[in-house]
Scaffold this motif. Structure first.
Motif, PDB file in Angstrom:
ATOM      1  N   GLU A 162      -0.878  13.551  -5.268  1.00  0.00           N
ATOM      2  CA  GLU A 162      -2.292  13.899  -5.126  1.00  0.00           C
ATOM      3  C   GLU A 162      -3.150  12.655  -4.886  1.00  0.00           C
ATOM      4  O   GLU A 162      -3.081  11.678  -5.636  1.00  0.00           O
ATOM      5  N   GLY A 163      -3.940  12.688  -3.804  1.00  0.00           N
ATOM      6  CA  GLY A 163      -4.846  11.590  -3.490  1.00  0.00           C
ATOM      7  C   GLY A 163      -4.230  10.477  -2.674  1.00  0.00           C
ATOM      8  O   GLY A 163      -4.946   9.545  -2.287  1.00  0.00           O
ATOM      9  N   TRP A 164      -2.938  10.558  -2.406  1.00  0.00           N
ATOM     10  CA  TRP A 164      -2.264   9.503  -1.654  1.00  0.00           C
ATOM     11  C   TRP A 164      -1.847  10.002  -0.286  1.00  0.00           C
ATOM     12  O   TRP A 164      -1.289  11.099  -0.147  1.00  0.00           O
ATOM     13  N   LEU A 165      -2.094   9.162   0.717  1.00  0.00           N
ATOM     14  CA  LEU A 165      -1.513   9.388   2.035  1.00  0.00           C
ATOM     15  C   LEU A 165      -0.058   8.922   2.015  1.00  0.00           C
ATOM     16  O   LEU A 165       0.385   8.252   1.072  1.00  0.00           O
ATOM     17  N   LEU A 188       2.046   6.156  -0.473  1.00  0.00           N
ATOM     18  CA  LEU A 188       3.323   6.426  -1.132  1.00  0.00           C
ATOM     19  C   LEU A 188       4.366   5.401  -0.733  1.00  0.00           C
ATOM     20  O   LEU A 188       5.108   4.887  -1.584  1.00  0.00           O
ATOM     21  N   VAL A 189       4.433   5.071   0.552  1.00  0.00           N
ATOM     22  CA  VAL A 189       5.420   4.086   1.017  1.00  0.00           C
ATOM     23  C   VAL A 189       5.138   2.726   0.393  1.00  0.00           C
ATOM     24  O   VAL A 189       6.066   2.001   0.006  1.00  0.00           O
ATOM     25  N   CYS A 190       3.877   2.383   0.243  1.00  0.00           N
ATOM     26  CA  CYS A 190       3.526   1.121  -0.414  1.00  0.00           C
ATOM     27  C   CYS A 190       3.992   1.143  -1.873  1.00  0.00           C
ATOM     28  O   CYS A 190       4.483   0.137  -2.395  1.00  0.00           O
ATOM     29  N   HIS A 191       3.848   2.276  -2.529  1.00  0.00           N
ATOM     30  CA  HIS A 191       4.337   2.418  -3.899  1.00  0.00           C
ATOM     31  C   HIS A 191       5.842   2.206  -3.968  1.00  0.00           C
ATOM     32  O   HIS A 191       6.361   1.631  -4.935  1.00  0.00           O
ATOM     33  N   LEU A 192       6.561   2.646  -2.935  1.00  0.00           N
ATOM     34  CA  LEU A 192       8.011   2.463  -2.909  1.00  0.00           C
ATOM     35  C   LEU A 192       8.385   0.988  -2.819  1.00  0.00           C
ATOM     36  O   LEU A 192       9.414   0.570  -3.353  1.00  0.00           O
ATOM     37  N   ARG A 247      -1.768  14.645 -16.138  1.00  0.00           N
ATOM     38  CA  ARG A 247      -1.719  13.357 -15.458  1.00  0.00           C
ATOM     39  C   ARG A 247      -2.848  12.469 -15.964  1.00  0.00           C
ATOM     40  O   ARG A 247      -3.967  12.919 -16.169  1.00  0.00           O
ATOM     41  N   THR A 248      -2.528  11.221 -16.182  1.00  0.00           N
ATOM     42  CA  THR A 248      -3.531  10.254 -16.613  1.00  0.00           C
ATOM     43  C   THR A 248      -3.802   9.279 -15.483  1.00  0.00           C
ATOM     44  O   THR A 248      -2.988   9.119 -14.573  1.00  0.00           O
ATOM     45  N   ASP A 249      -4.944   8.639 -15.547  1.00  0.00           N
ATOM     46  CA  ASP A 249      -5.298   7.677 -14.507  1.00  0.00           C
ATOM     47  C   ASP A 249      -4.368   6.467 -14.566  1.00  0.00           C
ATOM     48  O   ASP A 249      -4.168   5.863 -15.626  1.00  0.00           O
ATOM     49  N   ASP A 250      -3.800   6.135 -13.443  1.00  0.00           N
ATOM     50  CA  ASP A 250      -2.931   4.971 -13.334  1.00  0.00           C
ATOM     51  C   ASP A 250      -3.770   3.814 -12.796  1.00  0.00           C
ATOM     52  O   ASP A 250      -4.287   3.891 -11.671  1.00  0.00           O
ATOM     53  N   PRO A 251      -3.921   2.734 -13.578  1.00  0.00           N
ATOM     54  CA  PRO A 251      -4.751   1.623 -13.105  1.00  0.00           C
ATOM     55  C   PRO A 251      -4.237   0.967 -11.834  1.00  0.00           C
ATOM     56  O   PRO A 251      -4.983   0.306 -11.124  1.00  0.00           O
ATOM     57  N   LEU A 252      -2.960   1.172 -11.521  1.00  0.00           N
ATOM     58  CA  LEU A 252      -2.393   0.580 -10.312  1.00  0.00           C
ATOM     59  C   LEU A 252      -2.564   1.472  -9.086  1.00  0.00           C
ATOM     60  O   LEU A 252      -2.312   1.035  -7.968  1.00  0.00           O
ATOM     61  N   ALA A 253      -2.995   2.718  -9.291  1.00  0.00           N
ATOM     62  CA  ALA A 253      -3.080   3.652  -8.166  1.00  0.00           C
ATOM     63  C   ALA A 253      -4.073   3.169  -7.114  1.00  0.00           C
ATOM     64  O   ALA A 253      -3.787   3.192  -5.913  1.00  0.00           O
ATOM     65  N   ALA A 254      -5.258   2.745  -7.565  1.00  0.00           N
ATOM     66  CA  ALA A 254      -6.271   2.273  -6.620  1.00  0.00           C
ATOM     67  C   ALA A 254      -5.810   0.998  -5.920  1.00  0.00           C
ATOM     68  O   ALA A 254      -6.062   0.805  -4.728  1.00  0.00           O
ATOM     69  N   THR A 270      -2.729   0.228  -5.242  1.00  0.00           N
ATOM     70  CA  THR A 270      -1.714   0.634  -4.265  1.00  0.00           C
ATOM     71  C   THR A 270      -2.361   1.080  -2.963  1.00  0.00           C
ATOM     72  O   THR A 270      -1.901   0.732  -1.869  1.00  0.00           O
ATOM     73  N   VAL A 271      -3.427   1.847  -3.070  1.00  0.00           N
ATOM     74  CA  VAL A 271      -4.132   2.320  -1.872  1.00  0.00           C
ATOM     75  C   VAL A 271      -4.704   1.147  -1.082  1.00  0.00           C
ATOM     76  O   VAL A 271      -4.618   1.105   0.155  1.00  0.00           O
ATOM     77  N   ARG A 272      -5.284   0.182  -1.783  1.00  0.00           N
ATOM     78  CA  ARG A 272      -5.854  -0.988  -1.093  1.00  0.00           C
ATOM     79  C   ARG A 272      -4.758  -1.830  -0.443  1.00  0.00           C
ATOM     80  O   ARG A 272      -4.925  -2.335   0.672  1.00  0.00           O
ATOM     81  N   LEU A 273      -3.639  -1.983  -1.150  1.00  0.00           N
ATOM     82  CA  LEU A 273      -2.528  -2.748  -0.581  1.00  0.00           C
ATOM     83  C   LEU A 273      -1.985  -2.069   0.675  1.00  0.00           C
ATOM     84  O   LEU A 273      -1.697  -2.733   1.672  1.00  0.00           O
ATOM     85  N   ALA A 274      -1.864  -0.743   0.615  1.00  0.00           N
ATOM     86  CA  ALA A 274      -1.337  -0.005   1.765  1.00  0.00           C
ATOM     87  C   ALA A 274      -2.232  -0.189   2.978  1.00  0.00           C
ATOM     88  O   ALA A 274      -1.750  -0.397   4.100  1.00  0.00           O
ATOM     89  N   ALA A 275      -3.546  -0.138   2.768  1.00  0.00           N
ATOM     90  CA  ALA A 275      -4.484  -0.305   3.871  1.00  0.00           C
ATOM     91  C   ALA A 275      -4.432  -1.716   4.442  1.00  0.00           C
ATOM     92  O   ALA A 275      -4.655  -1.928   5.642  1.00  0.00           O
ATOM     93  N   ALA A 276      -4.119  -2.685   3.577  1.00  0.00           N
ATOM     94  CA  ALA A 276      -4.110  -4.083   4.016  1.00  0.00           C
ATOM     95  C   ALA A 276      -2.984  -4.381   5.002  1.00  0.00           C
ATOM     96  O   ALA A 276      -3.056  -5.368   5.742  1.00  0.00           O
ATOM     97  N   TYR A 277      -1.957  -3.541   5.016  1.00  0.00           N
ATOM     98  CA  TYR A 277      -0.871  -3.769   5.975  1.00  0.00           C
ATOM     99  C   TYR A 277      -1.334  -3.589   7.416  1.00  0.00           C
ATOM    100  O   TYR A 277      -0.773  -4.182   8.328  1.00  0.00           O
ATOM    101  N   GLY A 278      -2.351  -2.758   7.621  1.00  0.00           N
ATOM    102  CA  GLY A 278      -2.875  -2.561   8.971  1.00  0.00           C
ATOM    103  C   GLY A 278      -1.945  -1.736   9.831  1.00  0.00           C
ATOM    104  O   GLY A 278      -2.120  -0.529   9.963  1.00  0.00           O
ATOM    105  N   GLU A 279      -0.952  -2.353  10.393  1.00  0.00           N
ATOM    106  CA  GLU A 279      -0.001  -1.669  11.271  1.00  0.00           C
ATOM    107  C   GLU A 279       1.098  -0.988  10.442  1.00  0.00           C
ATOM    108  O   GLU A 279       1.718  -1.634   9.590  1.00  0.00           O
TER     109      GLU A 279
END
Length: 213
Positions: free
Chosen positions: A30-33, A37-41, A74-81, A83-92
């Motif tokens: 929920e909330g992840w593209l 998810l791939v960045c989380h992996l 489900r509780t808020d995961d402090p790393l979730a946000a 992860t989203v920023r890291l994923a976007a930083a990859y660009g391509e």
């Protein structure tokens, strides 16, 4: 340990088949593209590599099942946000695809070389290597289901990994109706899919979802 390699290998193969457009689709988390998810992996695979080189002489405290902490919300995961920023930083997308394959293949090699009896430490727990890698069969398999949730053209998790995850889940929760598929047990049991009215009637008083983290 063989199931660890089977589950992770299948997941990496599925990620390798993603198109650029697939990365922008929602995932089963929920909330992840898919890209999130791939960045989380990537982070998961790094955790495996770190843990496998963190031996300890302390006594074993957990196994492949008790490794997971269980909740019903489900509780808020402090790393979730993050992860989203890291994923976007990859660009391509191909950069992220390359990175997860790089660290994922390294985790596969490390697992195949590991002494199954060696004790390792992670998150204030001590497990035999075989128990730790066994716990990660759950992680790879559930996230494989998350990956393909809205991408039906991709292959799903291996049957053996699904069966093992169902076994773990029913050990933690309670037996589900035998006629249910392993996928349905995992999706409904973890709250990834709402049960139908008939399914809810079959479940009776079973408290769902179970959140393992």
């Amino acid at each position: 340990m063989d199931l660890f390699s089977l589950a992770l290998g299948a997941l990496l193969n599925a990620v390798g088949e993603l198109t650029d457009d697939d990365f922008t689709r929602p995932s089963g988390c929920e909330g992840w593209l898919v890209r999130d998810l791939v960045c989380h992996l990537v982070i998961d695979a790094q955790d495996v590599l770190i843990t496998l080189v963190t031996p300890t002489a302390d006594p074993v405290t957990h196994d492949a099942v008790t490794y997971w902490r269980v909740a019903h919300e489900r509780t808020d995961d402090p790393l979730a946000a993050l992860t989203v920023r890291l994923a976007a930083a990859y660009g391509e997308p191909w950069l992220l695809q390359h990175h997860v394959d790089d660290v994922g293949q390294a985790a596969l090699r490390a697992a195949q070389l590991a002494d199954p009896t060696l004790k390792v430490s992670t998150q204030d727990m001590v497990l035999c290597t075989s128990g730790y890698l066994g716990a990660y069969v759950w992680e790879w398999t559930l996230h494989h289901l998350d990956l393909v949730a809205h991408l039906p053209h991709l292959p799903g998790p291996p049957d053996r990994a699904l069966a093992r995850c169902r076994e773990v889940f029913e050990t933690i929760a309670a037996p589900f109706p035998a006629e249910w598929s392993d996928v349905d047990v995992l999706l409904v049991g973890t709250g990834r899919r709402a049960p139908s009215e008939s399914e809810r009637a079959e479940l009776g008083d079973l408290a769902i979802p179970y959140v393992l983290g």
